[in-house]
Design a protein around this motif. Structure first.
Motif, PDB file in Angstrom:
ATOM      1  N   ILE A  26      60.403 -29.372 -52.230  1.00  0.00           N
ATOM      2  CA  ILE A  26      59.619 -29.644 -50.978  1.00  0.00           C
ATOM      3  C   ILE A  26      58.798 -28.665 -51.325  1.00  0.00           C
ATOM      4  O   ILE A  26      58.639 -27.796 -50.580  1.00  0.00           O
ATOM      5  CB  ILE A  26      60.490 -29.551 -49.598  1.00  0.00           C
ATOM      6  CG1 ILE A  26      61.662 -30.654 -49.561  1.00  0.00           C
ATOM      7  CG2 ILE A  26      58.884 -29.637 -48.472  1.00  0.00           C
ATOM      8  CD1 ILE A  26      62.782 -30.694 -48.204  1.00  0.00           C
ATOM      9  N   GLU A  27      57.334 -29.116 -50.982  1.00  0.00           N
ATOM     10  CA  GLU A  27      56.144 -27.937 -51.475  1.00  0.00           C
ATOM     11  C   GLU A  27      55.814 -27.513 -49.684  1.00  0.00           C
ATOM     12  O   GLU A  27      55.015 -28.527 -49.276  1.00  0.00           O
ATOM     13  CB  GLU A  27      55.009 -29.062 -51.887  1.00  0.00           C
ATOM     14  CG  GLU A  27      54.096 -27.638 -52.608  1.00  0.00           C
ATOM     15  CD  GLU A  27      52.566 -27.945 -53.340  1.00  0.00           C
ATOM     16  OE1 GLU A  27      51.953 -27.670 -53.845  1.00  0.00           O
ATOM     17  OE2 GLU A  27      52.864 -29.601 -54.258  1.00  0.00           O
ATOM     18  N   PHE A  30      52.156 -28.480 -48.013  1.00  0.00           N
ATOM     19  CA  PHE A  30      51.549 -30.357 -47.679  1.00  0.00           C
ATOM     20  C   PHE A  30      52.863 -30.931 -47.584  1.00  0.00           C
ATOM     21  O   PHE A  30      53.212 -32.080 -47.454  1.00  0.00           O
ATOM     22  CB  PHE A  30      50.838 -30.129 -48.820  1.00  0.00           C
ATOM     23  CG  PHE A  30      49.429 -28.865 -49.567  1.00  0.00           C
ATOM     24  CD1 PHE A  30      48.526 -29.879 -48.358  1.00  0.00           C
ATOM     25  CD2 PHE A  30      49.735 -29.065 -50.936  1.00  0.00           C
ATOM     26  CE1 PHE A  30      47.645 -29.078 -49.271  1.00  0.00           C
ATOM     27  CE2 PHE A  30      48.709 -27.954 -51.444  1.00  0.00           C
ATOM     28  CZ  PHE A  30      47.584 -27.798 -50.297  1.00  0.00           C
ATOM     29  N   HIS A  31      54.464 -30.192 -47.330  1.00  0.00           N
ATOM     30  CA  HIS A  31      55.108 -31.304 -47.135  1.00  0.00           C
ATOM     31  C   HIS A  31      55.440 -32.182 -48.139  1.00  0.00           C
ATOM     32  O   HIS A  31      55.475 -33.476 -47.636  1.00  0.00           O
ATOM     33  CB  HIS A  31      54.941 -31.293 -45.848  1.00  0.00           C
ATOM     34  CG  HIS A  31      54.524 -30.141 -44.587  1.00  0.00           C
ATOM     35  ND1 HIS A  31      55.969 -29.764 -44.491  1.00  0.00           N
ATOM     36  CD2 HIS A  31      53.713 -29.839 -43.866  1.00  0.00           C
ATOM     37  CE1 HIS A  31      55.657 -28.873 -43.245  1.00  0.00           C
ATOM     38  NE2 HIS A  31      53.988 -28.738 -43.410  1.00  0.00           N
ATOM     39  N   TYR A  32      54.978 -32.532 -49.455  1.00  0.00           N
ATOM     40  CA  TYR A  32      54.773 -33.147 -50.165  1.00  0.00           C
ATOM     41  C   TYR A  32      56.649 -32.727 -50.878  1.00  0.00           C
ATOM     42  O   TYR A  32      56.612 -31.966 -51.575  1.00  0.00           O
ATOM     43  CB  TYR A  32      53.744 -32.718 -51.120  1.00  0.00           C
ATOM     44  CG  TYR A  32      53.796 -33.994 -52.436  1.00  0.00           C
ATOM     45  CD1 TYR A  32      53.418 -35.356 -52.410  1.00  0.00           C
ATOM     46  CD2 TYR A  32      53.891 -33.266 -54.135  1.00  0.00           C
ATOM     47  CE1 TYR A  32      53.588 -35.953 -53.294  1.00  0.00           C
ATOM     48  CE2 TYR A  32      53.344 -34.498 -55.251  1.00  0.00           C
ATOM     49  CZ  TYR A  32      53.874 -35.750 -54.887  1.00  0.00           C
ATOM     50  OH  TYR A  32      53.356 -36.475 -56.051  1.00  0.00           O
ATOM     51  N   LYS A  33      57.241 -34.579 -51.007  1.00  0.00           N
ATOM     52  CA  LYS A  33      58.538 -34.031 -51.617  1.00  0.00           C
ATOM     53  C   LYS A  33      58.403 -35.157 -53.010  1.00  0.00           C
ATOM     54  O   LYS A  33      58.336 -36.017 -52.783  1.00  0.00           O
ATOM     55  CB  LYS A  33      59.831 -34.990 -50.765  1.00  0.00           C
ATOM     56  CG  LYS A  33      60.506 -34.647 -50.629  1.00  0.00           C
ATOM     57  CD  LYS A  33      61.621 -35.478 -49.900  1.00  0.00           C
ATOM     58  CE  LYS A  33      62.987 -36.470 -50.212  1.00  0.00           C
ATOM     59  NZ  LYS A  33      63.612 -37.431 -49.543  1.00  0.00           N
ATOM     60  N   GLN A  34      59.363 -34.200 -53.420  1.00  0.00           N
ATOM     61  CA  GLN A  34      59.603 -35.397 -54.798  1.00  0.00           C
ATOM     62  C   GLN A  34      61.106 -34.652 -55.130  1.00  0.00           C
ATOM     63  O   GLN A  34      61.890 -34.179 -55.043  1.00  0.00           O
ATOM     64  CB  GLN A  34      58.955 -34.096 -56.101  1.00  0.00           C
ATOM     65  CG  GLN A  34      56.890 -34.660 -55.759  1.00  0.00           C
ATOM     66  CD  GLN A  34      56.299 -33.255 -57.162  1.00  0.00           C
ATOM     67  OE1 GLN A  34      56.970 -33.994 -58.112  1.00  0.00           O
ATOM     68  NE2 GLN A  34      56.069 -31.875 -56.371  1.00  0.00           N
ATOM     69  N   ARG A  59      54.561 -31.423 -60.055  1.00  0.00           N
ATOM     70  CA  ARG A  59      52.792 -31.781 -59.277  1.00  0.00           C
ATOM     71  C   ARG A  59      53.057 -31.383 -58.296  1.00  0.00           C
ATOM     72  O   ARG A  59      53.518 -31.268 -57.177  1.00  0.00           O
ATOM     73  CB  ARG A  59      53.169 -33.405 -59.338  1.00  0.00           C
ATOM     74  CG  ARG A  59      53.259 -34.154 -60.034  1.00  0.00           C
ATOM     75  CD  ARG A  59      52.376 -35.716 -60.893  1.00  0.00           C
ATOM     76  NE  ARG A  59      53.349 -36.155 -61.933  1.00  0.00           N
ATOM     77  CZ  ARG A  59      51.724 -36.631 -62.790  1.00  0.00           C
ATOM     78  NH1 ARG A  59      50.715 -35.668 -63.543  1.00  0.00           N
ATOM     79  NH2 ARG A  59      52.643 -37.089 -64.045  1.00  0.00           N
ATOM     80  N   THR A  60      52.309 -30.194 -58.168  1.00  0.00           N
ATOM     81  CA  THR A  60      51.967 -29.046 -57.525  1.00  0.00           C
ATOM     82  C   THR A  60      50.394 -28.064 -57.254  1.00  0.00           C
ATOM     83  O   THR A  60      49.834 -28.720 -58.706  1.00  0.00           O
ATOM     84  CB  THR A  60      52.826 -28.235 -57.585  1.00  0.00           C
ATOM     85  OG1 THR A  60      52.334 -27.331 -56.645  1.00  0.00           O
ATOM     86  CG2 THR A  60      52.852 -27.316 -59.033  1.00  0.00           C
ATOM     87  N   ASP A  61      49.983 -27.733 -56.582  1.00  0.00           N
ATOM     88  CA  ASP A  61      48.982 -26.329 -56.594  1.00  0.00           C
ATOM     89  C   ASP A  61      49.415 -25.416 -56.168  1.00  0.00           C
ATOM     90  O   ASP A  61      48.474 -24.645 -55.867  1.00  0.00           O
ATOM     91  CB  ASP A  61      48.324 -28.177 -55.326  1.00  0.00           C
ATOM     92  CG  ASP A  61      47.307 -28.711 -55.401  1.00  0.00           C
ATOM     93  OD1 ASP A  61      47.146 -29.216 -57.315  1.00  0.00           O
ATOM     94  OD2 ASP A  61      46.521 -29.351 -54.927  1.00  0.00           O
ATOM     95  N   THR A 121      57.992 -22.993 -53.153  1.00  0.00           N
ATOM     96  CA  THR A 121      57.588 -24.076 -52.971  1.00  0.00           C
ATOM     97  C   THR A 121      59.428 -23.905 -52.666  1.00  0.00           C
ATOM     98  O   THR A 121      59.971 -22.917 -53.519  1.00  0.00           O
ATOM     99  CB  THR A 121      57.597 -24.822 -54.201  1.00  0.00           C
ATOM    100  OG1 THR A 121      55.890 -25.119 -53.911  1.00  0.00           O
ATOM    101  CG2 THR A 121      58.586 -26.211 -54.077  1.00  0.00           C
TER     102      THR A 121
END
Length: 129
Positions: A26-27, A30-34, A59-61, A121
């Protein structure tokens, strides 16, 4: 590879491996989950880069995640249950468990639901068992 005894044709069968659990990434910004499946042995976790040898390419910034940031080793314990051992890559920014940085060559046994941090992260272990 198998060969038909009647026609001589060769074919392969890919057997599904037993699940060894997974990690949920969980980044935080951005709350982007992989989610990435784990396998027996070393599972290298790091930043996605073309042609990297990372097993869990995030995949992350997040610039503070290294290409080979940390490793989760999955093995069968003496009791037959899966055991998960986390160690730093070594990375430039460290790997944190329970808000404590893992030292050089330190290994930490982690269990289902353990939250650890690489860069900015969060990563959660999901064991199967």
């Amino acid at each position: 590879m198998f060969q038909c005894t009647e026609c001589g044709k060769q074919f392969g069968i890919k057997l599904k491996e037993k699940s060894c659990g997974s990690i949920v990434v969980i980044e935080n910004v951005f709350h982007y989950k992989q989610e990435f499946p784990l396998h027996m042995g070393d599972n290298v976790i790091g930043r996605y880069m073309k042609d990297s040898r990372c097993h869990c390419p995030i995949r992350t910034d997040d610039p503070s995640i290294d290409m080979n940031h940390c490793v989760i080793n999955v093995s069968a314990g003496d009791d037959g249950h899966l055991q998960y051992i986390l160690r730093d890559g070594p990375s430039n920014t460290g790997t944190f468990v329970d808000n404590k940085i893992l030292g050089d060559k330190e290994r930490r046994i982690i269990t289902d639901g353990t939250l650890f941090t690489i860069g900015a992260t969060s990563v959660i272990l999901k064991s199967d068992g």
